[in-house]
Design an enzyme around this catalytic site. Structure first.
Site, short mmCIF file in Angstrom:
data_model
loop_
_atom_site.label_atom_id
_atom_site.label_comp_id
_atom_site.label_asym_id
_atom_site.label_seq_id
_atom_site.Cartn_x
_atom_site.Cartn_y
_atom_site.Cartn_z
N HIS A 469 3.61 35.42 21.67
CA HIS A 469 2.51 35.80 22.56
C HIS A 469 2.19 37.26 22.28
CE1 HIS A 469 0.04 35.50 26.25
NE2 HIS A 469 0.26 36.81 26.28
N CYS A 470 0.97 37.53 21.88
CA CYS A 470 0.58 38.87 21.44
C CYS A 470 -0.25 39.57 22.52
CB CYS A 470 -0.22 38.80 20.14
SG CYS A 470 -0.70 40.43 19.51
#
Length: 719
Positions: A469-470
């Site tokens: 998850h960025c």
């Protein structure tokens, strides 16, 4: 071991407070479940002749011999206990199946608690045994002599998978025990936040009260479990509900010395210590908004635009000895304002990395760089370096385009079952495959987890071929947008290179200043451009600094693509199999790796924690400890992240990645997909499509490891 048939193995009732004594005076041992006595049937017969002992030990051949000799499978001792009870509580699946095949009654009551075999198994969390008994006619409506049904008994153990199984069998979630306690109350009291969350999502009555007038919140405060309290508040439990003695949750927390957990949960959910809202509904900083959550996202995304501008302006307007501290104060103050805005965020989202703040910092920086390029750099350098300006425009525009694509589009979410019947079919299928566990079944999404998938707590969805998850794009990176993410960081890297070249050329082409600049620290060669066009140079310096993490991230991604690994697989390949290393050196490595990739310094903050992870056929059964001076040297030089990634994370030399088809083929597979890399990924079922060894597969539907040899698929008939 199993309980003594002659002893009481039932859970006790909650202590009734009919007197005016405060809850703090309650003996906590009285409220706790009594432990089962670890004992077996009395040693009256030899093992080969004692059907109870054979059932307890799961001796299928011995049982069959006794049954063939005429011993009844429905044999009962003086307490009514059957061999089925002993086989069930000791998790002897084959023995249970044999006894049922031979006519054992699945609804036979026995023991001091007058419970069925399914109830005994439920207290130990043996969901395969419970499912087998239910499939053979066990009655879910039965209760033991304390009035507890299967759901209550399973809650005592806290086995979420078993609770999901029982709820899909039609047991009412709000079924009461004789004292009026629901399973939600028991889960809140025992301190099982996963069970509390599951019951609430299932629709449990959060306002239900027992005979004492206690709600689930009162019972959560008995133990002071913060997560349970916070979850109940999030779902709207009555914060002021009095019990029969008129004591509110706040009073109970004070008397039981659990105020800290109570106050922290109230603050997390937007209430003061008295339980009153800290802010008016639908307001943000006192301003009325239609949708607070949407307004918060816009605020966190747009606030950095002003923050970056004022930071650079401080550097422009003052001398260096004033500019540096003032810029730090302004940036820090505006960051403090952003953290204060988290007060209005929903529960569980009060962290900067869970907002579009980092995405806003990148976009704000890109916005001001684009403005200065258009109005200052381009007019001054176009005729001297037209191709550099053209390439900068292409890569700068591509960077913004792919950043927007990664933010806005589906990363490859795994489709959820459409209803209870479909969920039940998934559970039945996994039970039949002996894969009903937390690596194959997602309790949050109620679906079978494909290989390489993971449930993202930020997106609250399972993502096919989950990479990470960025927070820089405020979205997950999965099978559907991984190529776009790579093009985003690649375009950013090349764009920064051309930016530096153009800024240096811009400095050379600027006309000499009318008055000599006052240079305190820098030479006139560097000081003159800063004197003439300070905003352009300061914002360009700030933007160029991003090349540090971008270069490292790009290198990591290139290695992982070549090895057909995701970020999660590279960094935590054996953690989800119990090989956690808690030394300070491992914490340093993890912090650096996750900070480079995700903007967070922990695997939990980066949504890379091993919970809710799909099965990994390449997972190791042992981990290699890289000790000694070499490891310390790598950490000191800051290259341990790259070394760890290049070396395959925590995998051993004996492990083999079943998804790797060789470096060349892996790279080709990465760029193959259902849509061109430059186009937004397809939505729906096709969004999870990719290539593996040249074959088109859907990562949302792959549950078995591929059979590859030499970079090619192995046919069914090949050896």
């Amino acid at each position: 071991m199993a309980p003594n048939p002659g002893s009481s193995s039932k859970p006790p009732m909650f202590v009734s407070q009919k007197s005016s004594a405060a809850p703090a005076s309650v003996d906590m041992e009285q409220v706790e479940l009594r432990d089962m006595i670890a004992a077996g049937p009395p040693p009256e017969l030899a093992l080969k002749d004692d059907i109870m002992k054979l059932a307890m030990h799961g001796d299928e051949f011995g049982l069959r011999a006794l049954l063939d000799s005429g011993v009844s499978a429905d044999f009962r001792d003086a307490d009514g206990i059957t061999p089925l009870h002993w086989a069930a509580i000791n998790n002897r699946y084959a023995a249970v199946r044999l006894l049922l095949d031979e006519g054992a009654d699945p609804n036979a009551h026995g023991g001091d608690s007058d419970a069925t075999a399914a109830m005994w198994a439920a207290q130990r969390g043996h969901h395969y045994i419970v499912h087998l008994l239910l499939s053979r006619g066990a009655d879910t409506s039965m209760v033991d002599d304390s009035g507890y049904n299967l759901l209550h008994l399973a809650t005592f153990d806290g086995n979420v998978l078993l609770l999901v199984l029982l709820l899909h069998q039609g047991i009412p979630v709000d079924s009461l025990d004789p004292q009026g306690h629901t399973s939600l109350m028991w889960a809140a009291y025992k301190g099982y936040p996963a069970c509390v969350d599951m019951f609430l999502r299932w629709g449990a009555d959060i306002r239900a009260v027992d005979e004492q007038g206690f709600t689930a919140l009162h019972w959560a405060l008995v133990r002071g479990n913060y997560t349970c309290i916070e979850k109940l508040l999030e779902y709207g439990v009555d914060r002021f509900a009095p019990n029969n003695e008129g004591k509110t949750p706040s009073v109970v927390a004070g008397e039981l010395k659990t105020e800290k957990a109570w106050w922290d949960a109230l603050e997390e959910c937007g209430f003061d210590r008295n339980g009153h809202p800290l802010h008016k509904p639908n307001t943000l900083f006192g301003i009325h908004v239609q949708d607070r959550e949407a307004a918060l996202k816009r605020f966190f995304f747009l606030w950095p635009f002003l923050q970056v501008f004022l930071f650079v302006q401080c550097c422009v307007c003052f001398e260096w000895f004033i500019a540096v501290p003032s810029a730090i104060v302004v940036a820090g103050g505006m960051h403090w304002v952003a953290t204060r805005a988290l007060q209005w965020a929903p529960p569980g989202q009060k962290a900067i990395h869970r907002t579009p703040y980092l995405a806003g910092i990148f976009t704000g920086t890109a916005f001001w760089i684009g403005i200065r390029w258009m109005w200052a750099i381009l007019p001054n350098t176009f005729w001297s370096a037209p191709f550099s300006n053209l390439f900068f425009f292409i890569f700068f525009g591509g960077c913004l385009y792919f950043h927007a694509i990664c933010m806005a589009y589906d990363p490859g979410f795994v489709a959820k079952p459409s209803g209870l019947n479909e969920q039940k079919q998934v559970i039945e299928e996994l039970l039949g495959l002996w894969k009903y566990d937390d690596q194959n079944f997602c309790v949050q999404c109620m679906l079978r987890m494909p290989l390489r998938s993971k449930h993202c707590k930020r997106c609250n969805r399972c993502v096919a071929k989950h990479d990470h998850h960025c927070p820089w794009v405020f979205n997950c990176i999965g099978i559907a947008n991984h190529r776009q993410f790579f093009l985003y960081i690649f375009s950013l890297e090349i764009g920064i290179f051309f930016l530096v070249r153009l800024v240096l050329l811009h400095a050379q082409l600027l006309p000499p200043p009318d008055t000599p600049p006052i240079c305190a620290l820098l030479s006139e060669v560097f000081c003159a451009p800063l004197w003439q066009d300070p905003f352009t140079f300061y914002i360009s310096i700030w933007g160029s600094l991003q090349a540090t993490w971008v270069t490292m991230l790009l290198c990591v991604q290139l290695i992982q693509i070549a090895k057909a690994q995701t970020t999660y697989e590279s960094m935590t390949s054996s953690k989800h199999h119990g090989h956690h290393h808690h030394g300070s050196r491992d914490k340093i490595t993890t912090a650096l790796a996750t900070a480079i990739t995700t903007g967070s310094t922990s695997t939990s903050g980066a949504a890379l924690d091993p919970s809710a992870r799909g099965p990994d056929p390449a997972a190791s059964i042992s981990s290699r400890m890289d000790e000694g001076w070499w490891r310390k040297t790598k950490q000191l030089l800051g290259v341990d992240v790259f070394w760890r990634t290049a070396g395959g994370g925590q995998q051993t030399h004996s492990e083999k990645n079943p998804f790797s088809a060789g470096i060349v083929r892996n790279c080709k597979d990465f760029w193959g997909g259902a849509a061109p890399a430059w186009r937004p990924p397809l939505e729906g079922g096709l969004s999870a499509e990719g290539e593996l060894a040249g074959r088109r597969i859907n990562y949302a539907n792959i549950y078995e490891a591929p059979r590859l040899r030499g970079g090619r698929w192995v046919g069914e008939g090949e050896v």
